[in-house]
Enzyme design. Structure first.
Site, PDB file in Angstrom:
ATOM      1  N   HIS A 222       0.939  -1.226  -0.228  1.00 59.19           N
ATOM      2  CA  HIS A 222       0.171   0.026   0.083  1.00 59.19           C
ATOM      3  C   HIS A 222       0.883   1.078  -0.041  1.00 59.19           C
ATOM      4  O   HIS A 222       1.669   1.442   0.709  1.00 59.19           O
ATOM      5  CB  HIS A 222      -0.977   0.033   1.314  1.00 59.19           C
ATOM      6  CG  HIS A 222      -1.973  -1.032   1.292  1.00 59.19           C
ATOM      7  ND1 HIS A 222      -2.257  -1.852   2.256  1.00 59.19           N
ATOM      8  CD2 HIS A 222      -2.685  -1.474   0.193  1.00 59.19           C
ATOM      9  CE1 HIS A 222      -3.324  -2.740   1.834  1.00 59.19           C
ATOM     10  NE2 HIS A 222      -3.515  -2.519   0.521  1.00 59.19           N
ATOM     11  N   GLU A 446       1.988  -5.582  10.612  1.00 56.52           N
ATOM     12  CA  GLU A 446       1.457  -4.126  10.925  1.00 56.52           C
ATOM     13  C   GLU A 446       2.613  -3.452  11.684  1.00 56.52           C
ATOM     14  O   GLU A 446       2.687  -3.812  12.768  1.00 56.52           O
ATOM     15  CB  GLU A 446       0.004  -4.037  11.327  1.00 56.52           C
ATOM     16  CG  GLU A 446      -0.789  -4.574  10.574  1.00 56.52           C
ATOM     17  CD  GLU A 446      -1.321  -3.802   9.349  1.00 56.52           C
ATOM     18  OE1 GLU A 446      -1.061  -2.596   9.246  1.00 56.52           O
ATOM     19  OE2 GLU A 446      -1.958  -4.337   8.465  1.00 56.52           O
TER      20      GLU A 446
END
Length: 630
Positions: A222, A446
């Site tokens: 992303h 993450e």
């Protein structure tokens, strides 16, 4: 139809140079052209109304980003030739030939003929004739060396954000410093033409070594989640420096492992996010690629097929084929590059680095009941995936922080790891695809709640993630490894390694070697291949063993009777390709899961024209029949 007649211009023809004012060619390496062109167009208006120019302007959409912007710049070199000092210069033939070889399959996929004006033997010249490289603009100064501030040692790591050009320079400079253990290579281009650059570390960079496991770390899938991108840039420099300094841990790791780092899978999205800057970036600005595709939703949904196959006792539920209908949708060039990379390298372990929370998740990411947004959905390798996730989280100081008010505090009671579908369910993810289509186990990390952290936070993030990254990569040496061969010592590729009680097989690489990640304990392991008797062994993996146990298999051929396949029922899938990819007496069949060359073709019943034909005929008075193959 204009084919340029019999005119074969020399490398530099006399001409009157004028300003280049064609929008589609505005990023060429020159700004002066001449009329008439090599295609006999006598004005800018004539070029702009031609079907050749229209083709160049829509090529990136037709080919879905493949070969872009390379082919466009190559075409511009013919439609608007370079003019210098009153002479027209021709582009280099070798560039044309290389692009034709690489890009012809993309034209085949949409039933389009190779454009006549890209005839390498007609409109191009050799180096001896003084040709020029029309793709020079793509490098955009990337080859230039970035000079470090005076007095700083070459081991200095600059903890800052890196633009695309800076990232490429750092990776190439690092590979040059450690040329005996590192090299850079590209796995493809983004939709806007940026190289997807990888730096590889290995005792013998550039080649797979027998029994040496392969690991990949991927950042920036992303575009606005940038911490992973920077961590991998820093990791590359750290590995190089520590190896040269004699760090025994790093030397042992790189001498026994082939490690591939792809800092930015989505460089186009990063540019959008970086334009807003750290602290100003929204939650989604730059997340998608330049086609507005979320790359972590763009992979084939094999998890739904897995759930269907898992309900059948005899069907295989690993190495699932890519369904034909997947190729009918919009597939990003970045996604294709990853899939091709996976086909050509026997990866064992992988991590994808994201941002937005502080947790490690593992497959499956898609719920076994599609309507359930959150539902624990384990793979057959649940125990191993938990060990892999904990290898990262347990040595990350912030993931182990006991405060529930911190970033990621809601995962504290879970040990900062979670099954992906139990967090939130989605399809088309890269981790599920790795597990179900290949031998590779991938987790998702993450790295923090701020997707685009300020520059002053990057050093702290590096300090928090350096040890987890190393600890995770070292996990590739857990379980067993070995070679499967016949009684003459010949390796058997694509043999299956079955572990009783775990319904997920892995296969041997072309050299017959395999790696099976396994948790500690006793396991019954079976090696089998078509035409051979299977071999069964019991192995015990001690809890503290940090080196894969060596378990080789020698398979005996079956009797002279009909050979029984031990692979289980074969699912229907796309057929093998024609003469270029078909099986023959001296050729192995190609991977049937590759994108079929005709995958995006639309049916042309009754000899009708391809789907793109009406677009060209509606925009140009000249019908470009030279684009038709039949």
């Amino acid at each position: 139809m204009r084919r340029g007649g019999c005119h074969r211009p020399s490398a530099a023809d006399s001409a009157t140079c004028v300003d280049l004012q064609l929008r589609t060619c505005s990023d060429a390496t020159y700004n002066r052209t001449a009329f008439p062109t090599l295609l006999e167009h006598r004005s800018r208006e004539a070029v702009e109304s031609s079907s050749e120019y229209i083709l160049l302007s829509v090529l990136h959409h037709l080919l879905e980003g493949q070969c872009n912007p390379d082919l466009r710049l190559l075409g511009c070199a013919v439609l608007a030739p370079r003019c210098e000092g009153g002479r027209v210069r021709r582009p280099c033939r070798r560039m044309c030939e290389a692009l034709r070889e690489a890009c012809l399959p993309a034209f085949d996929a949409i039933d389009m003929a190779w454009p006549y004006f890209l005839d390498c033997g007609h409109y191009f010249a050799s180096e001896e004739d003084g040709c020029y490289d029309p793709l020079e603009a793509l490098r955009g100064g990337l080859d230039a060396e970035e000079v470090l501030p005076s007095g700083l040692p070459p081991t200095f790591i600059r903890f800052s954000h890196h633009s695309y050009a800076q990232m490429v320079r750092v990776l190439r400079r690092t590979a040059a410093r450690c040329a005996h253990i590192a090299k850079t290579y590209s796995i493809g281009r983004s939709f806007e033409g940026k190289e997807l650059l990888v730096i590889e570390f290995s005792g013998r960079p550039g080649q797979h070594e027998l029994m040496e496991p392969e690991v990949k770390l991927i950042g920036n899938i992303h575009g606005n989640e940038v911490a992973g991108r920077e961590m991998l840039i820093y990791l590359a420099q750290y590995l190089c420096s520590e190896y040269l300094l004699g760090n025994p841990r790093i030397q042992r790791l790189l001498n026994t492992t082939r490690l591939h780092l792809l800092p930015s899978m989505n460089p186009d999205g990063y540019e959008v996010a970086a334009a807003e800057g750290a602290g100003y970036n929204g939650w989604t600005s730059g997340r998608q690629n330049a086609q507005n595709l979320d790359l972590n939703r763009n992979f084939p949904d094999l998890t739904s097929e897995y759930y269907r196959l898992a309900s059948s006792r005899n069907a295989r539920s690993d190495h699932i084929a890519i369904p034909q209908h997947y190729w009918w949708g919009k597939v990003a060039p970045e996604t294709k590059a990853i899939m091709k990379w996976m086909r050509t390298t026997p990866f064992v372990l992988s991590a994808s680095l994201h941002g937005g929370d502080l947790v490690v998740s593992y497959p499956f990411d898609f719920s076994k009941h599609p309507q359930e947004e959150k539902m624990f959905s384990p793979t057959p390798d649940e125990k191993m995936f938990k060990l892999l996730a904990r290898a990262y989280a347990d040595v990350h100081p912030m993931m182990m922080d006991r405060s529930e008010n911190r970033c990621g505090g809601n995962f504290l009671k879970r040990g900062s790891i979670i099954n992906g579908a139990d967090w939130y369910s989605f399809t088309g993810g890269m981790s599920d695809f790795n597990y179900l289509h290949s031998n590779c186990f991938e987790i998702t990390v993450e790295l923090g709640c701020v997707k685009f952290p300020p520059e002053e936070a990057l050093y702290t993030i590096w300090q928090h993630n350096k040890e987890p990254l190393l600890n995770f990569v070292e996990m590739v040496h857990r379980g067993i490894k070995g070679v499967v061969m016949d009684k003459f010592g010949k390796p058997i590729k694509n043999a299956r390694i079955v572990v009783k009680g775990i319904r997920h097989d892995i296969t041997t690489a072309p050299d017959g070697d395999y790696w099976r990640l396994l948790p500690p304990g006793s396991h019954i392991v079976i090696a089998q291949a078509p035409g051979y008797s299977k071999v069964i062994k019991k192995v015990t993996i001690p809890a503290r063993l940090k080196k894969a146990g060596r378990v080789d298999f020698i398979l005996q051929p079956l009797g002279t009777g009909p050979k029984t396949s031990l692979l289980g029922p074969r699912r229907s899938g796309p057929g093998l390709r024609g003469p270029a990819g078909g099986a023959g007496p001296h050729r192995e069949p190609e991977d049937p899961d590759q994108e079929p060359l005709g995958a995006r073709r639309q049916p042309t019943a009754g000899g009708s024209k391809p789907w793109w034909w009406s677009y060209f005929t509606s925009l140009s008075q000249h019908k470009p029949r030279w684009l038709l193959k039949y």
